[in-house]
Enzyme design. Structure first.
Site, PDB file in Angstrom:
ATOM      1  N   ASP A 143      -3.035  60.634 -36.925  1.00 47.51           N
ATOM      2  CA  ASP A 143      -4.324  60.719 -36.217  1.00 47.51           C
ATOM      3  C   ASP A 143      -4.600  59.377 -35.521  1.00 47.51           C
ATOM      4  O   ASP A 143      -4.994  59.332 -34.352  1.00 47.51           O
ATOM      5  CB  ASP A 143      -5.485  61.006 -37.178  1.00 47.51           C
ATOM      6  CG  ASP A 143      -5.395  62.361 -37.868  1.00 47.51           C
ATOM      7  OD1 ASP A 143      -6.272  63.209 -37.649  1.00 47.51           O
ATOM      8  OD2 ASP A 143      -4.442  62.575 -38.637  1.00 47.51           O
ATOM      9  N   GLU A 163     -12.276  60.672 -32.128  1.00 52.80           N
ATOM     10  CA  GLU A 163     -12.720  60.973 -33.485  1.00 52.80           C
ATOM     11  C   GLU A 163     -12.532  59.802 -34.445  1.00 52.80           C
ATOM     12  O   GLU A 163     -13.347  59.600 -35.334  1.00 52.80           O
ATOM     13  CB  GLU A 163     -11.964  62.206 -34.026  1.00 52.80           C
ATOM     14  CG  GLU A 163     -12.353  62.486 -35.469  1.00 52.80           C
ATOM     15  CD  GLU A 163     -12.042  63.886 -35.956  1.00 52.80           C
ATOM     16  OE1 GLU A 163     -11.341  64.632 -35.264  1.00 52.80           O
ATOM     17  OE2 GLU A 163     -12.526  64.218 -37.049  1.00 52.80           O
ATOM     18  N   ASP A 200     -13.913  68.665 -30.674  1.00 51.08           N
ATOM     19  CA  ASP A 200     -13.291  69.838 -31.290  1.00 51.08           C
ATOM     20  C   ASP A 200     -13.277  71.049 -30.356  1.00 51.08           C
ATOM     21  O   ASP A 200     -12.665  72.068 -30.696  1.00 51.08           O
ATOM     22  CB  ASP A 200     -14.034  70.234 -32.572  1.00 51.08           C
ATOM     23  CG  ASP A 200     -13.688  69.338 -33.740  1.00 51.08           C
ATOM     24  OD1 ASP A 200     -12.570  68.793 -33.760  1.00 51.08           O
ATOM     25  OD2 ASP A 200     -14.542  69.174 -34.631  1.00 51.08           O
ATOM     26  N   ILE A 215      -5.862  64.446 -33.515  1.00 52.57           N
ATOM     27  CA  ILE A 215      -5.283  65.625 -34.181  1.00 52.57           C
ATOM     28  C   ILE A 215      -6.433  66.543 -34.547  1.00 52.57           C
ATOM     29  O   ILE A 215      -7.219  66.238 -35.446  1.00 52.57           O
ATOM     30  CB  ILE A 215      -4.483  65.279 -35.455  1.00 52.57           C
ATOM     31  CG1 ILE A 215      -3.250  64.434 -35.114  1.00 52.57           C
ATOM     32  CG2 ILE A 215      -4.051  66.577 -36.161  1.00 52.57           C
ATOM     33  CD1 ILE A 215      -2.292  64.210 -36.280  1.00 52.57           C
ATOM     34  N   ASP A 216      -6.550  67.633 -33.815  1.00 50.45           N
ATOM     35  CA  ASP A 216      -7.517  68.650 -34.211  1.00 50.45           C
ATOM     36  C   ASP A 216      -6.793  69.575 -35.187  1.00 50.45           C
ATOM     37  O   ASP A 216      -5.675  70.017 -34.903  1.00 50.45           O
ATOM     38  CB  ASP A 216      -8.002  69.433 -32.991  1.00 50.45           C
ATOM     39  CG  ASP A 216      -9.063  70.440 -33.387  1.00 50.45           C
ATOM     40  OD1 ASP A 216      -9.890  70.126 -34.268  1.00 50.45           O
ATOM     41  OD2 ASP A 216      -9.071  71.551 -32.821  1.00 50.45           O
ATOM     42  N   ASP A 220      -9.757  64.484 -29.501  1.00 54.68           N
ATOM     43  CA  ASP A 220      -9.412  64.702 -30.901  1.00 54.68           C
ATOM     44  C   ASP A 220      -7.919  64.431 -31.013  1.00 54.68           C
ATOM     45  O   ASP A 220      -7.101  65.229 -30.533  1.00 54.68           O
ATOM     46  CB  ASP A 220      -9.758  66.125 -31.364  1.00 54.68           C
ATOM     47  CG  ASP A 220      -9.788  66.193 -32.887  1.00 54.68           C
ATOM     48  OD1 ASP A 220      -9.186  65.295 -33.512  1.00 54.68           O
ATOM     49  OD2 ASP A 220     -10.407  67.116 -33.431  1.00 54.68           O
ATOM     50  N   THR A 276      -6.417  68.601 -38.661  1.00 51.54           N
ATOM     51  CA  THR A 276      -5.617  67.706 -39.520  1.00 51.54           C
ATOM     52  C   THR A 276      -5.147  68.436 -40.780  1.00 51.54           C
ATOM     53  O   THR A 276      -4.027  68.220 -41.249  1.00 51.54           O
ATOM     54  CB  THR A 276      -6.445  66.452 -39.895  1.00 51.54           C
ATOM     55  OG1 THR A 276      -6.877  65.837 -38.682  1.00 51.54           O
ATOM     56  CG2 THR A 276      -5.616  65.456 -40.689  1.00 51.54           C
TER      57      THR A 276
HETATM   58  P1  AMP Z   1     -10.567  74.513 -37.286  1.00 48.66           P
HETATM   59  O1  AMP Z   1      -9.128  74.402 -37.645  1.00 48.66           O
HETATM   60  O2  AMP Z   1     -10.826  75.439 -36.138  1.00 48.66           O
HETATM   61  O3  AMP Z   1     -11.475  74.758 -38.450  1.00 48.66           O
HETATM   62  O4  AMP Z   1     -11.003  73.119 -36.659  1.00 48.66           O
HETATM   63  C1  AMP Z   1     -10.814  71.891 -37.310  1.00 48.66           C
HETATM   64  C2  AMP Z   1     -12.023  71.027 -37.093  1.00 48.66           C
HETATM   65  O5  AMP Z   1     -13.129  71.509 -37.840  1.00 48.66           O
HETATM   66  C3  AMP Z   1     -11.858  69.611 -37.567  1.00 48.66           C
HETATM   67  O6  AMP Z   1     -11.358  68.786 -36.559  1.00 48.66           O
HETATM   68  C4  AMP Z   1     -13.251  69.180 -37.973  1.00 48.66           C
HETATM   69  O7  AMP Z   1     -13.839  68.313 -37.015  1.00 48.66           O
HETATM   70  C5  AMP Z   1     -14.051  70.457 -37.996  1.00 48.66           C
HETATM   71  N1  AMP Z   1     -14.802  70.612 -39.248  1.00 48.66           N
HETATM   72  C6  AMP Z   1     -14.698  69.904 -40.385  1.00 48.66           C
HETATM   73  N2  AMP Z   1     -15.585  70.335 -41.336  1.00 48.66           N
HETATM   74  C7  AMP Z   1     -16.282  71.335 -40.758  1.00 48.66           C
HETATM   75  C8  AMP Z   1     -17.341  72.188 -41.203  1.00 48.66           C
HETATM   76  N3  AMP Z   1     -17.842  72.105 -42.432  1.00 48.66           N
HETATM   77  N4  AMP Z   1     -17.812  73.123 -40.338  1.00 48.66           N
HETATM   78  C9  AMP Z   1     -17.294  73.235 -39.102  1.00 48.66           C
HETATM   79  N5  AMP Z   1     -16.275  72.460 -38.619  1.00 48.66           N
HETATM   80  C10 AMP Z   1     -15.771  71.520 -39.432  1.00 48.66           C
HETATM   81 MG    MG Z   2     -11.023  68.243 -34.827  1.00 48.81          MG
END
Ligand code: AMP
Ligand code: MG
Length: 320
Positions: free
Chosen positions: A48, A71, A258, A122-123, A120, A125
């Site tokens: 990241d 991020e 994100d 690494i989106d 981001d 992670t």
């Molecule tokens: P995804 O794989 O679509 O859930 O996206 C990952 C992203 O969700 C990460 O980069 C975080 O910034 C974000 N994230 C982390 N915790 C939460 C949460 N409690 N609710 C919503 N998004 C989150």
């Molecule tokens: Mg992310």
């Protein structure tokens, strides 16, 4: 033959995300993709930080006056972790010092303004650490509008990964070597639509998402995919709906990095993105989507049915 538009920002963004993707894949191959914890307990890896350093360095050279809202934050990095990040950055930037790497990462702590980039590195992670999907997502925002998007999805489509691009008003593309393929969403209506959601259940509201999908007429269960790769799958017609709902009582707001690049990619492929109330997303409100709640992203053809279901059914007590 489709060509990418002449757009220096797009070309800089694509070069930057590709170099970051190379670093991330090397870290994963070396089995160094292990999760450290940030102060908020969310996971982060050396990749990241390394990805943010490389992208910030590249944008700093090509667009030195543009702020970068990323991020990651280097201010609390332990010396041994910074040394490991530096080793990986040096594979592409030989001789760079740990101090310069830390300064590059910190360049990514800029403030949103009239014109800025959001990143981001690494989106997804958690997906990255698990060996699943993840994305490197970079977008240029000008006066609250996403203008340019570059997304690398290194774990999609085989060993070379996938690369996506979009420019507002000009289109969305997947780039495969010398080939540029224009992206187009499907025209599947709600009853035939294929749905995506996050792998991480706490990142959405799975029970409410299921209820909305059923009410809108969708019949297949959701496929769980990490990161904003979900937007890319809808943009190229492989899926049709992505719900990321949040309890209306919650004050949780989504980070701009994100979503920004994925939203432009999908809109330019003919898709539709709104929040869970039907409002369009406001990328001019700061580092989070402060004026929106939840996400509904679709191929457009099923959007009205989904919004109608959302209007009819906010979380029932038993779902919350
Ligand atoms: P995804 O794989 O679509 O859930 O996206 C990952 C992203 O969700 C990460 O980069 C975080 O910034 C974000 N994230 C982390 N915790 C939460 C949460 N409690 N609710 C919503 N998004 C989150
Ligand atoms: Mg992310």
């Amino acid at each position: 033959m489709t060509l990418l538009p002449v757009c220096p920002e797009l070309h800089a963004a694509l070069t930057a995300v590709q170099s970051a993707a190379q670093l991330c894949q090397t870290v994963r191959r070396d089995r160094q993709a292990t999760a450290l914890r940030k102060p908020d307990q969310s996971p982060v890896t050396v990749a990241d930080y390394g990805a943010q350093a490389l992208i910030a360095a590249h944008l700093g050279e090509t667009f030195p006056t543009d702020p970068l809202v990323g991020e990651e934050d280097a201010s609390l990095l332990a010396a041994d972790v910074l040394a490991q990040i530096t080793d990986y950055v040096q594979l592409q930037r030989s001789q760079v010092s740990p101090e310069t790497v830390a300064a590059w990462i910190q360049r990514g702590k800029g403030q949103p303004g009239d014109r800025f980039w959001t990143l981001d590195p690494i989106d997804g992670t958690k997906g990255y650490v698990r060996g699943d999907q993840y994305a490197i997502a970079l977008a240029l925002i000008v006066e609250g509008q996403v203008e340019v998007a570059a997304i690398a999805a290194p774990a999609l489509d085989g060993p070379d990964g996938a690369l996506f691009a979009a420019v507002r008003g000009q289109g969305a593309w997947q780039i495969q070597g010398d080939r540029v393929i224009a992206l187009q969403v499907s025209d599947r209506q709600a009853t035939a639509a294929l749905r995506l959601e996050s792998v991480e259940r706490e990142h959405g509201h799975p029970a409410w998402q299921d209820a909305i999908a059923t009410r809108a007429g969708l019949v297949t269960p959701a496929r769980a995919v990490d990161s904003l790769v979900k937007y890319a799958l809808i943009a190229r017609g492989e899926a049709d709906l992505y719900l990321r709902l949040v309890n209306p009582e919650s004050d949780r707001r989504e980070n701009i990095w994100d979503h920004a690049a994925g939203v432009l990619l999908l809109q330019e492929a003919g898709g539709c993105v709104s929040d869970q109330t039907g409002r369009s997303l406001d990328f001019g409100a700061g580092s989070k989507l402060f004026n929106n709640q939840g996400i509904a992203a679709s191929n457009a053809a099923c959007h009205a049915a989904v919004l109608a279901a959302l209007r009819a059914q906010t979380p029932l007590l038993e779902l919350v």
